[in-house]
Design a protein around this motif. Sequence first.
Motif, short mmCIF file in Angstrom:
data_model
loop_
_atom_site.label_atom_id
_atom_site.label_comp_id
_atom_site.label_asym_id
_atom_site.label_seq_id
_atom_site.Cartn_x
_atom_site.Cartn_y
_atom_site.Cartn_z
N ILE A 13 0.94 -1.43 0.11
CA ILE A 13 0.07 0.10 -0.41
C ILE A 13 1.15 1.18 0.48
N PHE A 14 1.96 1.36 0.75
CA PHE A 14 2.85 2.28 0.85
C PHE A 14 3.26 2.36 -0.50
N VAL A 15 3.77 1.63 -1.39
CA VAL A 15 5.21 1.50 -2.32
C VAL A 15 3.04 1.99 -3.51
N ALA A 16 2.14 1.53 -3.88
CA ALA A 16 1.04 1.74 -4.64
C ALA A 16 1.10 3.24 -4.44
N GLY A 17 1.42 4.41 -3.17
CA GLY A 17 0.25 5.14 -2.91
C GLY A 17 2.17 6.20 -3.56
N GLY A 18 3.30 5.47 -3.10
CA GLY A 18 3.97 6.46 -4.18
C GLY A 18 4.41 6.62 -5.81
N VAL A 19 3.60 5.57 -5.89
CA VAL A 19 3.95 4.92 -7.02
C VAL A 19 2.90 5.91 -8.03
N ILE A 20 1.46 5.84 -7.43
CA ILE A 20 0.16 7.09 -7.48
C ILE A 20 0.28 8.60 -7.98
N TYR A 21 1.54 8.38 -6.51
CA TYR A 21 1.65 10.02 -6.06
C TYR A 21 3.21 9.91 -7.42
N LEU A 22 4.11 9.94 -8.35
CA LEU A 22 4.56 10.35 -9.24
C LEU A 22 4.10 9.63 -10.24
N PHE A 23 2.91 8.39 -10.33
CA PHE A 23 2.14 8.82 -11.34
C PHE A 23 1.22 10.62 -11.92
N PHE A 24 1.21 10.68 -11.14
CA PHE A 24 -0.09 11.93 -11.05
C PHE A 24 1.37 13.26 -11.79
N GLN A 25 2.22 12.55 -10.65
CA GLN A 25 3.11 13.57 -11.32
C GLN A 25 3.84 13.52 -12.89
N ALA A 26 3.86 12.88 -13.15
CA ALA A 26 4.54 12.19 -14.64
C ALA A 26 3.61 13.13 -15.87
N VAL A 27 1.90 12.82 -15.32
CA VAL A 27 1.07 13.44 -15.99
C VAL A 27 0.90 14.94 -16.05
N GLY A 28 1.36 15.90 -15.45
CA GLY A 28 1.31 16.99 -15.76
C GLY A 28 1.46 17.09 -13.93
N LEU A 29 0.60 16.95 -13.00
CA LEU A 29 -0.13 17.75 -11.64
C LEU A 29 0.89 17.82 -10.70
N ASP A 30 1.07 18.90 -10.27
CA ASP A 30 2.02 19.54 -9.68
C ASP A 30 1.98 18.66 -8.08
N ASN A 31 2.95 19.46 -6.89
CA ASN A 31 3.30 18.39 -6.37
C ASN A 31 1.79 17.55 -5.27
N LEU A 32 1.39 19.64 -4.84
CA LEU A 32 0.05 19.41 -4.29
C LEU A 32 -0.75 18.69 -4.64
N SER A 33 -1.22 18.54 -5.37
CA SER A 33 -2.58 18.16 -6.09
C SER A 33 -2.29 17.25 -6.72
N ALA A 34 -0.78 16.02 -6.68
CA ALA A 34 -0.27 15.18 -6.78
C ALA A 34 -0.37 14.01 -5.70
N GLY A 35 -0.28 14.71 -4.59
CA GLY A 35 -0.36 14.16 -3.25
C GLY A 35 -1.48 13.96 -2.71
N ILE A 36 -2.21 15.18 -3.23
CA ILE A 36 -3.93 15.10 -2.75
C ILE A 36 -4.39 14.11 -3.80
N TRP A 37 -4.76 13.79 -3.97
CA TRP A 37 -5.21 13.11 -5.70
C TRP A 37 -4.68 11.52 -5.57
#
Length: 99
Positions: A13-37
């Motif tokens: 679950i911890f790793v999945a959260g990091g992967v999802i965060y990195l995915f959202f950053q790669a898609v173009g969201l800023d750090n705050l939005s990627a973290g929230i999503w």
Amino acid sequence: MRRIDVIAISLGIFVAGGVIYLFFQAVGLDNLSAGIWSQAILVAGVLGWTLTYLFRVMTKNMTYNQQLKDYEDAVLQKRLDEMTPEELEKLQKEIEQEQ
């Protein structure tokens, strides 16, 4: 469930959260939005899993309950197998009288 399974699931679950965060950053969201999503997705996933667990508890569709039912069925079947034909006939008559 063994301890190692719980540790592996928690780490997953911890790793999945990091992967999802990195995915959202790669898609173009800023750090705050990627973290929230990513947090929103993980919280929704954990809540969904918890609800499925509670549903299984309420419907008694859990491993322990199934094992207990299988054991009780096996004990009753063994008792029936050990009965003589006369005892089986007597039991059948008792059941018919109750109905």
